[in-house]
Design a protein around this motif. Structure first.
Motif, mmCIF file in Angstrom:
data_model
loop_
_atom_site.group_PDB
_atom_site.id
_atom_site.type_symbol
_atom_site.label_atom_id
_atom_site.label_comp_id
_atom_site.label_asym_id
_atom_site.label_seq_id
_atom_site.Cartn_x
_atom_site.Cartn_y
_atom_site.Cartn_z
ATOM 1 N N LYS A 156 -14.160 29.199 -4.223
ATOM 2 C CA LYS A 156 -13.447 27.916 -4.190
ATOM 3 C C LYS A 156 -14.375 26.852 -3.608
ATOM 4 O O LYS A 156 -15.178 27.129 -2.727
ATOM 5 N N CYS A 186 10.357 31.464 -4.669
ATOM 6 C CA CYS A 186 10.686 30.290 -5.466
ATOM 7 C C CYS A 186 12.064 30.454 -6.106
ATOM 8 O O CYS A 186 12.871 29.507 -6.143
ATOM 9 N N ASP A 216 -14.125 26.638 -8.819
ATOM 10 C CA ASP A 216 -13.138 25.709 -9.373
ATOM 11 C C ASP A 216 -13.696 24.813 -10.482
ATOM 12 O O ASP A 216 -12.929 24.178 -11.209
ATOM 13 N N LEU A 276 -1.497 31.007 -15.374
ATOM 14 C CA LEU A 276 -1.537 30.266 -14.112
ATOM 15 C C LEU A 276 -0.365 30.613 -13.193
ATOM 16 O O LEU A 276 -0.243 30.049 -12.106
ATOM 17 N N THR A 277 0.511 31.500 -13.620
ATOM 18 C CA THR A 277 1.657 31.876 -12.783
ATOM 19 C C THR A 277 1.211 32.361 -11.412
ATOM 20 O O THR A 277 0.302 33.176 -11.298
ATOM 21 N N HIS A 278 1.850 31.869 -10.356
ATOM 22 C CA HIS A 278 1.585 32.355 -8.999
ATOM 23 C C HIS A 278 2.593 33.480 -8.725
ATOM 24 O O HIS A 278 3.698 33.228 -8.253
ATOM 25 N N TYR A 279 2.210 34.708 -9.058
ATOM 26 C CA TYR A 279 3.172 35.821 -9.022
ATOM 27 C C TYR A 279 3.738 36.066 -7.627
ATOM 28 O O TYR A 279 4.915 36.383 -7.473
ATOM 29 N N GLN A 280 2.923 35.906 -6.594
ATOM 30 C CA GLN A 280 3.402 36.187 -5.244
ATOM 31 C C GLN A 280 4.487 35.200 -4.814
ATOM 32 O O GLN A 280 5.253 35.470 -3.896
ATOM 33 N N MET A 281 4.544 34.020 -5.470
ATOM 34 C CA MET A 281 5.546 33.021 -5.079
ATOM 35 C C MET A 281 6.836 33.141 -5.867
ATOM 36 O O MET A 281 7.819 32.441 -5.555
#
Ligand code: MN
Length: 260
Positions: free
Chosen positions: A183, A245, A98, A236-241
């Motif tokens: 992380k 969403c 991070d 930065l897209t969270h594709y799984q969400m």
């Protein structure tokens, strides 16, 4: 082949000077680096004042701005050529997991990548410069391969790489692993003190320790005595969400028809 070299520790940093000397073995190198140490500057651009470019006696150019400013100014107005590769470093300290979000070293490389130039960020894991020569050798090897790709692969998709090298001798380095970012634990709390007038002041606390240091992460590779190389992406897209969403928040007034 031409390399634009920058960093976030400033134009006088030993890491910058050593990497400049090393990269000259494989390319023509131009330095544009920050005047002051700008570690943890992230991707900041200076928009509230103009920037000045100065030239040091050795030909290095330096700017009173951030790492991103340096590469941005170099690519959009200062240089008369488009570099084949942007390299940033060698940073005095790790940029793992991070950390890459806050890193000015990674940011300088990122700025090149955003302009479509392949880019490499290089960091020496433990502070001090005891085995800087080893980190430079590894970095020059990776940079040479990136330039070879440009020569032989036509027009490859520009990529952004994050390289960390343990501060060890060449003999002690076990190799190089290509791994994902690990992380960290959350950072340590701020340190509260009193200023001379009795008002509270706060120091940002230290980074958290490595948490996600299982095999396959950069933290793990470094702990095992390897250099770590991670290809980075900026989406930065969270594709799984996305689907979940959409079902919670998406509204399509046209599909629902006019309301009265
Ligand atoms: Mn730094």
């Amino acid at each position: 082949m031409r390399i634009l070299l920058s960093n976030d520790d400033g134009y006088t940093s030993p890491g910058l000077h050593a990497l400049y000397a090393g990269l000259q073995r494989i390319a023509e190198v131009t330095v544009v680096a920050p005047e002051q140490n700008a570690s943890a500057a992230s991707n900041a651009l200076t928009l509230n004042r103009p920037l000045s470019v100065y030239e040091a006696p050795n030909g290095f150019r330096y700017i009173n701005g951030t790492p991103s400013d340096c590469v941005h100014v170099a690519l959009t107005g200062l240089l008369s050529f488009r570099p084949d590769l942007v390299v940033s470093g060698v940073n005095n300290g790790a940029n793992l997991g991070d950390d890459t979000i806050y890193s000015g070293t990674v940011a300088a490389a990122t700025e090149g990548f955003l302009f479509g130039v392949p880019a490499l960020a290089v960091s020496l894991v433990d502070k001090g410069w005891a085995h800087l020569d080893c980190a430079v050798d590894v970095a020059v090897g990776v940079a040479a391969e990136l330039l070879r790709e440009l020569t032989h692969a036509g027009t490859p998709v520009p990529a952004l790489y994050n390289l960390n090298v343990p501060n060890v001798t060449r003999a002690a380095l076990r190799g190089l692993q290509v791994v994902r970012l690990g992380k960290r634990h959350p950072s340590q709390p701020v340190v509260m003190q009193k200023d001379p007038r009795g008002e509270p002041i706060y120091w940002i606390g230290g980074a958290g320790g490595a948490r996600d240091d299982v095999a396959g992460t950069d933290f793990h590779a470094i702990a095992q005595g390897y250099a770590s190389l991670t290809p980075l992406q900026l989406d930065l897209t969270h594709y799984q969400m996305l689907d979940a969403c959409r079902s919670r928040f998406a509204v399509d007034a046209a599909a629902e028809g006019p309301t009265t």
